[in-house]
Design a protein around this motif. Structure first.
Motif, PDB file in Angstrom:
ATOM      1  N   THR A  79     -31.804 -14.101  -3.644  1.00 52.99           N
ATOM      2  CA  THR A  79     -30.903 -14.912  -4.465  1.00 52.99           C
ATOM      3  C   THR A  79     -30.463 -14.197  -5.743  1.00 52.99           C
ATOM      4  N   TYR A  82     -27.315 -12.200  -5.182  1.00 52.56           N
ATOM      5  CA  TYR A  82     -26.109 -13.029  -5.068  1.00 52.56           C
ATOM      6  C   TYR A  82     -25.654 -13.507  -6.439  1.00 52.56           C
ATOM      7  N   GLU A  83     -26.584 -13.892  -7.279  1.00 58.53           N
ATOM      8  CA  GLU A  83     -26.212 -14.379  -8.606  1.00 58.53           C
ATOM      9  C   GLU A  83     -25.593 -13.260  -9.445  1.00 58.53           C
ATOM     10  N   THR A  84     -26.095 -12.043  -9.277  1.00 55.88           N
ATOM     11  CA  THR A  84     -25.516 -10.899  -9.997  1.00 55.88           C
ATOM     12  C   THR A  84     -24.059 -10.700  -9.621  1.00 55.88           C
ATOM     13  N   LEU A  86     -22.049 -13.019  -8.322  1.00 55.74           N
ATOM     14  CA  LEU A  86     -21.299 -14.158  -8.841  1.00 55.74           C
ATOM     15  C   LEU A  86     -20.920 -13.940 -10.308  1.00 55.74           C
ATOM     16  N   GLU A  87     -21.869 -13.496 -11.101  1.00 59.80           N
ATOM     17  CA  GLU A  87     -21.585 -13.264 -12.517  1.00 59.80           C
ATOM     18  C   GLU A  87     -20.511 -12.192 -12.679  1.00 59.80           C
ATOM     19  N   ASP A 140     -25.302 -26.713 -13.642  1.00 61.34           N
ATOM     20  CA  ASP A 140     -26.179 -26.725 -12.470  1.00 61.34           C
ATOM     21  C   ASP A 140     -25.675 -27.662 -11.370  1.00 61.34           C
ATOM     22  N   ALA A 187     -20.707 -20.409  -3.817  1.00 66.48           N
ATOM     23  CA  ALA A 187     -22.071 -20.903  -4.065  1.00 66.48           C
ATOM     24  C   ALA A 187     -22.026 -22.417  -3.964  1.00 66.48           C
ATOM     25  N   LYS A 192     -27.826 -24.911  -4.842  1.00 67.92           N
ATOM     26  CA  LYS A 192     -27.640 -23.815  -5.796  1.00 67.92           C
ATOM     27  C   LYS A 192     -27.796 -22.443  -5.144  1.00 67.92           C
ATOM     28  N   THR A 193     -27.413 -22.318  -3.887  1.00 66.62           N
ATOM     29  CA  THR A 193     -27.549 -21.039  -3.214  1.00 66.62           C
ATOM     30  C   THR A 193     -26.189 -20.470  -2.845  1.00 66.62           C
ATOM     31  N   ALA A 194     -26.161 -19.179  -2.614  1.00 63.67           N
ATOM     32  CA  ALA A 194     -24.928 -18.512  -2.226  1.00 63.67           C
ATOM     33  C   ALA A 194     -24.446 -19.046  -0.881  1.00 63.67           C
TER      34      ALA A 194
END
Length: 284
Positions: A79, A82-84, A86-87, A140, A187, A192-194
């Motif tokens: 995860t 994926y968040e990296t 997204l940012e 969130d 997402a 809260k997941t990709a």
């Protein structure tokens, strides 16, 4: 470059003959090319994925004669990657938060002034209700959507890709992506997941996938993946979309088709060669 492909099931049910065909075809193509075959577990749907189904995936695939490199990439363990991404896309001005529910989207899409609802690769095309929101407004409770028009305009030219399977390569155009694909979710808001489109692109690049071998039902998603790869500066694999295994009525198999589950055939005395013959991949 070494031929590298993968089979990427979700542990939300039993593998059936359609899965067997896809996995065997990918494995055979990798073997013939002297390449690599990887297994990926796409388990971001935490409400439906179970350890029992994941264990059965390993058991079924090993029984039909497949082997793969370890460790296996599990999306639930990835995860942070994926968040990296997204940012990064958010900082590029290409994402926005969305608080709409499925019901909100259905109602907006079916409003009289909107005309007949249009469907894209992900179902109803998003009507753009939250498109005005800034990336910095994300909470969130929000899903994350790709602002498709901005994403397309970010590139000087739209990329193309190579297809070697049964489905011809689709030409990426601004009109198709903005009007027939729309602002897809990257997402989800529920856990809260990709979403699939983001995770598959990130994982294919991380695993060095050179050839994506999958069913033709996913061919319409490929332009989305090629666009994301280009936006992120990632390599675009060669795509091979194969025929689907269907039932007697012509309907493609689904995980609820337990009568065609690999484990059931095995329990009834079938052999791995029998499975190959059933899906049209018999060896000599």
């Amino acid at each position: 470059m070494t031929f590298t492909t993968r089979f990427a099931p979700s542990p939300t049910g039993q593998l059936h003959l359609g899965h067997a065909y896809s996995a065997l075809l990918a494995f055979d193509m990798a073997q013939q090319a002297g390449g690599r075959f990887l297994l990926r577990i796409e388990d971001t749907d935490t409400a439906r994925c179970t350890p029992a189904f994941e264990a059965q995936i390993y058991d079924d695939l090993a029984w039909i004669g497949l082997s793969w490199e370890t460790p296996v990439l599990r999306q639930s363990d990835n995860t942070a990657a994926y968040e990296t991404v997204l940012e990064r896309l958010g900082e590029m001005g290409l994402l926005y938060p969305c608080s709409c529910t499925r019901g909100d989207i259905r109602r907006a899409a079916s409003a009289p002034q909107e005309g007949a609802p249009m469907h894209g690769p992900d179902g109803l095309i998003y009507p753009g209700t939250c498109r005005h929101r800034a990336w910095s407004d994300r909470s969130d409770m929000d899903a994350v959507r790709l602002h498709m028009a901005r994403a397309v305009d970010h590139l000087n030219t739209l990329p193309q890709y190579t297809e070697t399977g049964v489905h011809p390569a689709l030409t990426l155009t601004r009109a198709h992506l903005t009007e027939e694909v729309g602002d897809i979710v990257l997402a989800r808001r529920d856990n809260k997941t990709a979403a699939y489109h983001l995770s598959v692109v990130v994982d294919d690049a991380a695993q060095g996938i050179t050839h994506v071998i999958r069913g033709e039902d996913l061919a319409t998603a490929t332009p989305i993946h090629v666009l994301l790869q280009t936006l992120l500066g990632l390599p675009t694999p060669t795509y091979h979309h194969h025929r689907l295994i269907r039932d007697e009525t012509g309907k493609r198999l689904a995980k609820r088709d337990d009568a065609r589950a690999i484990a059931l055939y095995r329990s009834e005395g079938a052999t791995p060669q029998d499975i190959r013959e059933m899906v049209g991949l018999a060896t000599g």
